[in-house]
Scaffold this motif. Structure first.
Motif, PDB file in Angstrom:
ATOM      1  N   PHE A  27      -9.484  -9.426  26.641  1.00  0.00           N
ATOM      2  CA  PHE A  27      -9.920 -10.809  26.452  1.00  0.00           C
ATOM      3  C   PHE A  27     -11.447 -10.840  26.439  1.00  0.00           C
ATOM      4  N   PRO A  28     -12.094 -11.149  25.304  1.00  0.00           N
ATOM      5  CA  PRO A  28     -13.553 -11.141  25.244  1.00  0.00           C
ATOM      6  C   PRO A  28     -14.151 -12.199  26.174  1.00  0.00           C
ATOM      7  N   VAL A  29     -15.187 -11.826  26.895  1.00  0.00           N
ATOM      8  CA  VAL A  29     -15.833 -12.776  27.794  1.00  0.00           C
ATOM      9  C   VAL A  29     -16.514 -13.869  26.969  1.00  0.00           C
ATOM     10  N   GLY A  30     -16.262 -15.097  27.329  1.00  0.00           N
ATOM     11  CA  GLY A  30     -16.803 -16.243  26.621  1.00  0.00           C
ATOM     12  C   GLY A  30     -16.084 -17.491  27.080  1.00  0.00           C
ATOM     13  N   THR A  31     -16.368 -18.610  26.438  1.00  0.00           N
ATOM     14  CA  THR A  31     -15.735 -19.881  26.775  1.00  0.00           C
ATOM     15  C   THR A  31     -14.905 -20.359  25.598  1.00  0.00           C
ATOM     16  N   TYR A  32     -13.684 -20.784  25.874  1.00  0.00           N
ATOM     17  CA  TYR A  32     -12.735 -21.160  24.833  1.00  0.00           C
ATOM     18  C   TYR A  32     -12.060 -22.487  25.191  1.00  0.00           C
ATOM     19  N   LYS A  33     -11.658 -23.215  24.164  1.00  0.00           N
ATOM     20  CA  LYS A  33     -10.893 -24.443  24.356  1.00  0.00           C
ATOM     21  C   LYS A  33      -9.507 -24.239  23.752  1.00  0.00           C
ATOM     22  N   VAL A  34      -8.480 -24.623  24.502  1.00  0.00           N
ATOM     23  CA  VAL A  34      -7.109 -24.511  24.005  1.00  0.00           C
ATOM     24  C   VAL A  34      -6.895 -25.565  22.930  1.00  0.00           C
ATOM     25  N   HIS A  35      -6.388 -25.117  21.776  1.00  0.00           N
ATOM     26  CA  HIS A  35      -6.125 -26.022  20.654  1.00  0.00           C
ATOM     27  C   HIS A  35      -4.669 -25.892  20.231  1.00  0.00           C
ATOM     28  N   PHE A  36      -4.078 -27.008  19.851  1.00  0.00           N
ATOM     29  CA  PHE A  36      -2.681 -26.992  19.395  1.00  0.00           C
ATOM     30  C   PHE A  36      -2.567 -27.745  18.082  1.00  0.00           C
ATOM     31  N   SER A  37      -1.812 -27.155  17.156  1.00  0.00           N
ATOM     32  CA  SER A  37      -1.474 -27.849  15.908  1.00  0.00           C
ATOM     33  C   SER A  37      -0.002 -27.617  15.608  1.00  0.00           C
ATOM     34  N   GLN A  38       0.619 -28.583  14.968  1.00  0.00           N
ATOM     35  CA  GLN A  38       2.035 -28.466  14.642  1.00  0.00           C
ATOM     36  C   GLN A  38       2.304 -27.281  13.722  1.00  0.00           C
ATOM     37  N   LYS A  39       1.341 -26.935  12.911  1.00  0.00           N
ATOM     38  CA  LYS A  39       1.529 -25.858  11.945  1.00  0.00           C
ATOM     39  C   LYS A  39       1.375 -24.480  12.577  1.00  0.00           C
ATOM     40  N   ASP A  40       0.302 -24.301  13.350  1.00  0.00           N
ATOM     41  CA  ASP A  40      -0.028 -22.967  13.854  1.00  0.00           C
ATOM     42  C   ASP A  40       0.273 -22.770  15.329  1.00  0.00           C
ATOM     43  N   GLY A  41       0.642 -23.847  16.033  1.00  0.00           N
ATOM     44  CA  GLY A  41       0.908 -23.710  17.462  1.00  0.00           C
ATOM     45  C   GLY A  41      -0.381 -23.638  18.264  1.00  0.00           C
ATOM     46  N   PHE A  42      -0.366 -22.873  19.350  1.00  0.00           N
ATOM     47  CA  PHE A  42      -1.522 -22.788  20.250  1.00  0.00           C
ATOM     48  C   PHE A  42      -2.493 -21.701  19.798  1.00  0.00           C
ATOM     49  N   SER A  43      -3.768 -21.977  20.037  1.00  0.00           N
ATOM     50  CA  SER A  43      -4.808 -20.976  19.767  1.00  0.00           C
ATOM     51  C   SER A  43      -5.990 -21.279  20.675  1.00  0.00           C
ATOM     52  N   LEU A  44      -6.949 -20.364  20.711  1.00  0.00           N
ATOM     53  CA  LEU A  44      -8.185 -20.544  21.475  1.00  0.00           C
ATOM     54  C   LEU A  44      -9.349 -20.699  20.505  1.00  0.00           C
ATOM     55  N   MET A  45     -10.119 -21.751  20.696  1.00  0.00           N
ATOM     56  CA  MET A  45     -11.300 -21.976  19.861  1.00  0.00           C
ATOM     57  C   MET A  45     -12.545 -21.690  20.695  1.00  0.00           C
ATOM     58  N   LYS A  46     -13.370 -20.780  20.219  1.00  0.00           N
ATOM     59  CA  LYS A  46     -14.583 -20.420  20.958  1.00  0.00           C
ATOM     60  C   LYS A  46     -15.559 -21.599  20.956  1.00  0.00           C
ATOM     61  N   CYS A  47     -16.191 -21.851  22.116  1.00  0.00           N
ATOM     62  CA  CYS A  47     -17.158 -22.942  22.224  1.00  0.00           C
ATOM     63  C   CYS A  47     -18.319 -22.501  23.103  1.00  0.00           C
ATOM     64  N   ASP A  48     -19.311 -23.358  23.235  1.00  0.00           N
ATOM     65  CA  ASP A  48     -20.491 -23.018  24.030  1.00  0.00           C
ATOM     66  C   ASP A  48     -20.115 -22.860  25.495  1.00  0.00           C
ATOM     67  N   ASP A  49     -20.789 -21.937  26.165  1.00  0.00           N
ATOM     68  CA  ASP A  49     -20.560 -21.753  27.592  1.00  0.00           C
ATOM     69  C   ASP A  49     -21.014 -22.987  28.368  1.00  0.00           C
ATOM     70  N   LEU A  50     -20.314 -23.288  29.444  1.00  0.00           N
ATOM     71  CA  LEU A  50     -20.742 -24.357  30.344  1.00  0.00           C
ATOM     72  C   LEU A  50     -21.891 -23.825  31.197  1.00  0.00           C
ATOM     73  N   ALA A  51     -22.972 -24.569  31.264  1.00  0.00           N
ATOM     74  CA  ALA A  51     -24.145 -24.093  31.990  1.00  0.00           C
ATOM     75  C   ALA A  51     -24.751 -25.230  32.796  1.00  0.00           C
ATOM     76  N   VAL A  52     -25.361 -24.882  33.910  1.00  0.00           N
ATOM     77  CA  VAL A  52     -26.011 -25.873  34.763  1.00  0.00           C
ATOM     78  C   VAL A  52     -27.336 -26.304  34.164  1.00  0.00           C
ATOM     79  N   GLY A  53     -28.057 -25.374  33.534  1.00  0.00           N
ATOM     80  CA  GLY A  53     -29.346 -25.685  32.945  1.00  0.00           C
ATOM     81  C   GLY A  53     -30.397 -25.910  34.013  1.00  0.00           C
ATOM     82  N   PRO A  54     -31.413 -26.723  33.714  1.00  0.00           N
ATOM     83  CA  PRO A  54     -32.517 -26.923  34.667  1.00  0.00           C
ATOM     84  C   PRO A  54     -32.187 -27.920  35.779  1.00  0.00           C
ATOM     85  N   GLU A  55     -31.010 -28.529  35.727  1.00  0.00           N
ATOM     86  CA  GLU A  55     -30.673 -29.552  36.717  1.00  0.00           C
ATOM     87  C   GLU A  55     -30.649 -28.967  38.123  1.00  0.00           C
ATOM     88  N   ARG A  56     -31.283 -29.661  39.052  1.00  0.00           N
ATOM     89  CA  ARG A  56     -31.338 -29.194  40.434  1.00  0.00           C
ATOM     90  C   ARG A  56     -30.015 -29.493  41.130  1.00  0.00           C
TER      91      ARG A  56
END
Length: 368
Positions: A25-54
């Protein structure tokens, strides 16, 4: 351009040459996606990050605790984060996700419901699975609608007995909407971290950091105000923005900001009677916690009932008669209250004092 042929369960799918096969499983951030045609899949998205927020409240220690426990356990680990909106659950969630990526653990976001979602998650290798606002995406059916309960489908998954270790992390706004088979079940969710309102010390620290140009006295006024009305971090960001110049006056700011209290808060009510003349009889005290909204409809009476081991007392009052002291204490003048005992009579003697204290601020460090 050559094609790539992938066969699974007797079905062959044709992909172009950009297809990449991974043994893990490649390290990264993914969102679970479902469609009637293809079923379940993982869509790669931006990593969740705290950023400069204290980050406030010692939350780094809680993140360390989660991953230290996960490393020690041989099974999956459940973590539930509860509290009102604006209390910092999403920020903490980003901290957990950021730490997972640093530790080489993929992050999977589950944001939609579809039949078969549990079976799909079970196919995934080790990862952090995040369910944000779990009770909204997967509503509980309640005792009269058990068949439509979308939370119970996860019970076996959350039991953590799968051969694959994962971290399951939920955020919840209303704990009352979470299945009874999840709450108070440490076998499914080892940690239940509660996010309460910041107290005056945290409010003071936040505003000193985020509004450096504000007058010290006005920051102190905001800190005292937080003892009268709960302020979450969304409120504090708005206050800091308005307060961040030396001429800003907190009283003027709070009058115009959209932070009016429309929901009840929990207060500890203390009623103390004067000592008896013989000084031998114990002082009579009534203490209990009640939910009240004292910031709207000041001319509409509120009534609370307090009990001790011997009897009860009923107190009716108008919120406009409350006195807010500079130290945050809230007093109700005895002469402004209507008091009745169990016999529907005015107690004799009358209480010496009636006070209200906002509850929950001392819990800000969200005990587990």
């Amino acid at each position: 351009m050559s094609s790539t042929y992938i066969e699974t369960s007797g079905n062959v799918r044709v992909y172009d040459s950009t297809v990449t096969a991974h043994d893990a499983f490649p390290v990264g951030t993914y969102k679970v996606h479902f469609s009637q045609k293809d079923g379940f899949s993982l869509m790669k998205c931006d990593d969740l990050a705290v950023g400069p927020e204290r980050v406030y409240g010692g939350r780094e220690k809680k993140v360390d605790k989660i991953f230290r426990t996960y490393e020690r356990t041989v099974r999956s680990l459940g973590v539930m984060l509860t509290g009102d909106k604006g209390m910092g659950k999403s920020l903490f969630l980003r901290m957990v996700a950021e730490r997972a990526i640093e530790d080489g653990i993929p992050v999977v976001l589950v944001t939609e419901d579809a039949d078969g979602i549990v079976d799909f998650i079970e196919t995934l290798d080790e990862c952090l699975v995040i369910f944000d606002e779990f009770e909204k995406v997967f509503p509980a059916g309640g005792p009269r609608n058990y068949q439509h309960d979308r939370q119970n489908q996860f019970l076996t998954l959350f039991d953590g007995i799968s051969t694959t270790k994962r971290i399951y992390c939920l955020t919840v706004n209303d704990i009352a909407d979470v299945s009874q088979y999840i709450v108070n079940r440490p076998g499914r969710f080892h940690y239940h971290m509660r996010f309460a309102y910041p107290g005056p010390a945290e409010v003071r620290q936040f505003l000193n950091d985020e509004a450096p140009s504000a007058a010290t006295g006005e920051i102190e006024n905001a800190a005292l105000f937080s003892r009268r009305m709960p302020l979450n971090y969304d409120h504090l960001r708005a206050i800091a923005f308005e307060l961040n110049h030396e001429d800003a006056v907190f009283a003027d700011i709070v009058e115009d900001l959209n932070i009016k209290s429309i929901a009840p808060s929990r207060y500890r009510v203390d009623v103390r009677f004067p000592p008896e003349k013989d000084n031998k009889t114990p002082v009579k005290v009534f203490t209990d916690e009640v939910e009240l909204n004292i910031h709207v409809q000041g001319d509409v009476a509120r009534t609370v009932e307090l009990s001790n081991r011997e009897d009860s007392i009923f107190i009716s009052f108008l919120p406009k008669d409350l006195i807010f002291e500079d130290d945050g204490t809230i007093f109700l003048p005895v002469q402004k209250a209507t008091l009745l005992n169990d016999y529907e009579e005015v107690p004799d003697p009358l209480p010496g004092s009636i006070t209200f204290t906002l509850v929950g601020q001392e819990m800000y460090s969200f005990a587990t």
